[in-house]
Design a protein around this motif. Structure first.
Motif, mmCIF file in Angstrom:
data_model
loop_
_atom_site.group_PDB
_atom_site.id
_atom_site.type_symbol
_atom_site.label_atom_id
_atom_site.label_comp_id
_atom_site.label_asym_id
_atom_site.label_seq_id
_atom_site.Cartn_x
_atom_site.Cartn_y
_atom_site.Cartn_z
ATOM 1 N N GLY A 92 -31.548 64.367 26.262
ATOM 2 C CA GLY A 92 -32.440 63.440 26.545
ATOM 3 C C GLY A 92 -33.032 62.930 25.182
ATOM 4 N N ALA A 93 -33.104 63.533 24.174
ATOM 5 C CA ALA A 93 -33.729 62.929 22.787
ATOM 6 C C ALA A 93 -32.561 63.277 21.714
ATOM 7 N N LEU A 115 -35.268 68.002 15.753
ATOM 8 C CA LEU A 115 -35.159 69.496 15.907
ATOM 9 C C LEU A 115 -35.653 69.732 14.330
ATOM 10 N N PRO A 116 -36.389 70.868 14.246
ATOM 11 C CA PRO A 116 -36.712 71.728 12.767
ATOM 12 C C PRO A 116 -35.477 71.825 12.135
ATOM 13 N N ASP A 160 -25.168 63.351 20.685
ATOM 14 C CA ASP A 160 -26.674 63.678 19.908
ATOM 15 C C ASP A 160 -27.747 63.661 21.058
ATOM 16 N N ASP A 161 -27.747 63.130 22.241
ATOM 17 C CA ASP A 161 -28.716 63.296 23.213
ATOM 18 C C ASP A 161 -28.378 64.231 24.602
ATOM 19 N N GLU A 162 -27.264 64.825 24.400
ATOM 20 C CA GLU A 162 -26.899 65.821 25.328
ATOM 21 C C GLU A 162 -27.250 66.956 25.046
ATOM 22 N N PRO A 200 -23.155 56.777 15.907
ATOM 23 C CA PRO A 200 -23.391 57.818 17.001
ATOM 24 C C PRO A 200 -22.961 59.051 16.276
ATOM 25 N N LYS A 201 -23.782 59.909 16.583
ATOM 26 C CA LYS A 201 -23.747 61.478 16.141
ATOM 27 C C LYS A 201 -23.350 62.325 17.196
ATOM 28 N N SER A 202 -22.878 63.516 16.654
ATOM 29 C CA SER A 202 -22.585 64.530 17.420
ATOM 30 C C SER A 202 -22.981 65.966 16.970
#
Length: 160
Positions: free
Chosen positions: A109-110, A115-116, A146-148, A126-128
């Motif tokens: 969802g984000a 993330l640290p 990315d948001d999964e 688009p990122k993965s």
């Protein structure tokens, strides 16, 4: 004006990268100790994690067929050294630091850039996240958008 915006974006990228590197530097000793203990006990060990505009376009449900993805990630990792502006970053230690009791859960969802130890190496693309890990002596691999959400370990990630 376009060159100005590009320079501004590049400056932001460098600042985000410095913050991420500092976070990883601080978490590295504990993450390495945890990885050594997990490796000795056959627990969950993050071997490689890459985040960004990876040339990996597989559905998360189809991760046990990642021969093509491995080639793509290796190609991306090689390109990191040659590129003026890398499109992906190594987040192995940052992800390893999130392992608790041989489990890793990252909510969906984000964007994972929050993330640290992570940052956005490919603004607007688009990122993965690609993760190679071992659990009970078996190699596993997973790719998520990315948001999964990501949950490790899972049997369906096994490559053997």
């Amino acid at each position: 004006r376009l060159a100005e915006l590009r320079d501004e974006q590049l400056a932001q990228l460098h600042q985000q990268k410095r913050h991420a590197e500092e976070a990883v530097r601080l978490m590295a000793p504990q993450a390495e100790r945890s990885r050594r203990a997990a490796r000795a006990a056959g627990g969950l060990v993050i071997e490689l994690a890459m985040y960004g505009d990876l040339p990996v376009r597989l559905a998360a449900q189809n991760c046990n067929q990642l021969a093509a993805a491995l080639d793509a990630v290796a190609e991306s990792a090689g390109a990191l050294d040659a590129a003026d502006q890398p499109r992906a970053c190594d987040v192995t230690l940052a992800l390893a630091a999130l392992v608790v009791a041989d489990q890793l859960v990252v909510a969906g969802g984000a964007s994972k850039r929050f993330l640290p130890g992570f940052y956005d190496p490919a603004f607007g693309a688009p990122k993965s996240l690609f993760v190679r890990y071992s659990f009970r002596g078996v190699t596993h691999e997973a790719v998520v958008g990315d948001d999964e959400a990501l949950a490790l370990p899972m049997r369906q990630h096994a490559t053997e």
